[in-house]
Scaffold this active site. Structure first.
Site, PDB file in Angstrom:
ATOM      1  N   GLY A 111      38.218  43.924  30.176  1.00 50.27           N
ATOM      2  CA  GLY A 111      37.811  45.176  29.683  1.00 50.27           C
ATOM      3  C   GLY A 111      37.464  46.158  28.696  1.00 50.27           C
ATOM      4  N   HIS A 225      36.013  40.634  40.440  1.00 51.44           N
ATOM      5  CA  HIS A 225      36.329  39.578  40.003  1.00 51.44           C
ATOM      6  C   HIS A 225      37.001  38.593  40.828  1.00 51.44           C
ATOM      7  CE1 HIS A 225      38.521  42.624  36.952  1.00 51.44           C
ATOM      8  NE2 HIS A 225      38.105  42.266  36.756  1.00 51.44           N
TER       9      HIS A 225
END
Length: 248
Positions: A111, A225
Site C-alpha cells: 500500500g 499482484h
C-alpha cells in the site's frame, strides 16, 4: 583431606571437565552454524583442513554489501504464502548461487505511496546500502495522484539517498498503468520514470512488471499482484540490470 578422598577427587575432576567441554561444544556449535549459514547445508569431512574450514567461515561471514529493495506491495510480496517467493528473495538465491558478497534486504510495504516512501527514507537509509532499488509509484497512479506530486516525491527520495549515502548506486524501477486510467495520464506517468533516471544519471529498469503485467496467469486473482511464477519473471527482469553491478 584423606588420601582416599584426595584420590577420589582426582578421579572426578577430569570427568567434570570433560562434561563441561562437551556441553560447551554443544552450545557453541549451533551458534557457529547459525552465524555462518546461508540456508544451505554444508558437509565437512574429517580430512578437511583447518585452513579450509576457516576460509569457508570467512567467506560466509563477510556478507557486508547490501542491496536494499525499497518499494510497495510488489516488493513486499503481497498475497504470497511464502516471502521467499517474492523477487527480492529470488535475487538473493541468484546471488548466493554465484557466491557473491551481497545481502538483499526487502524493504517493501504493501500500500506504500511515493509520499509514504518519502516519509520513511531518512530512517531506512541510516543503514549501509551499496545498491538501492527504488520501486514506488504504482499506488499513486492507481489513485490518480497528480504526476507532479509523484515526481517530486520520487526526486526527494533520490536526493536523500544521494546526500546521506553518496556511495550508493540507485536503480529506478519504472512502472506502467492500465489503459483505463486515461491515455494522457498513463503516457506521462510512464515517461516520468525515464526522465528521472536520465536527469539523475540512475540505473534504470523501464518496466519492472515487463512480461507480467496484464497477464492473468502470472498474477493473483486481483489482476495486479504477481503470483509465484510472476515473481520469477520479475526477478529475472531486475537481474538483467542488477547482474552487471554485482558481478566482478
Amino acid at each position: 583431606m584423606s588420601k582416599a578422598q584426595n584420590k577420589q577427587m582426582h578421579s572426578i575432576l577430569p570427568t567434570v571437565i570433560v562434561h563441561k567441554l562437551i556441553k560447551f561444544c554443544y552450545f557453541i556449535l549451533p551458534l557457529l552454524l547459525f552465524s555462518c549459514g546461508d540456508g544451505k547445508t554444508e558437509k565437512t569431512t574429517d580430512t578437511q583442513s583447518t585452513s579450509e574450514q576457516t576460509e569457508d567461515l570467512v567467506t560466509n561471514d563477510n556478507k557486508n554489501k547490501t542491496i536494499l529493495c525499497f518499494g510497495d506491495s510488489i516488493t513486499a510480496g503481497y498475497g504470497l504464502d511464502d516471502s521467499n517467493d517474492a523477487y527480492p528473495a529470488l535475487l538473493q538465491q541468484k546471488i548466493d548461487s554465484l557466491g557473491l558478497n551481497y545481502t538483499v534486504i526487502n524493504s517493501g510495504v504493501s500500500g506504500e505511496t511515493t509520499a509514504g516512501g518519502r516519509s520513511r527514507i531518512d530512517w531506512v537509509i541510516k543503514q549501509k546500502v551499496d545498491l538501492f532499488l527504488l520501486e514506488l509509484g504504482a499506488n499513486d497512479g492507481l489513485r490518480g495522484v497528480a504526476l507532479t506530486e509523484t515526481r517530486a516525491n520520487l526526486q526527494a527520495i533520490i536526493d536523500v539517498v544521494k546526500e546521506k549515502s553518496p556511495q550508493t548506486t540507485i536503480i529506478l524501477a519504472g512502472m506502467e498503468l492500465p489503459p483505463n486510467m486515461g491515455q494522457n495520464y498513463t503516457t506521462e506517468f510512464r515517461q516520468l520514470y525515464a526522465d528521472l533516471a536520465e536527469q539523475n544519471d540512475l540505473e534504470f529498469i523501464p518496466f519492472i512488471l515487463k512480461d507480467v503485467g496484464g497477464i492473468a496467469s502470472l498474477n493473483q486473482s486481483d489482476g495486479i499482484h504477481p503470483n509465484v511464477e510472476g515473481h520469477k519473471i520479475l526477478a529475472n527482469t531486475v537481474w538483467e540490470t542488477l547482474m552487471p553491478l554485482v558481478t566482478p
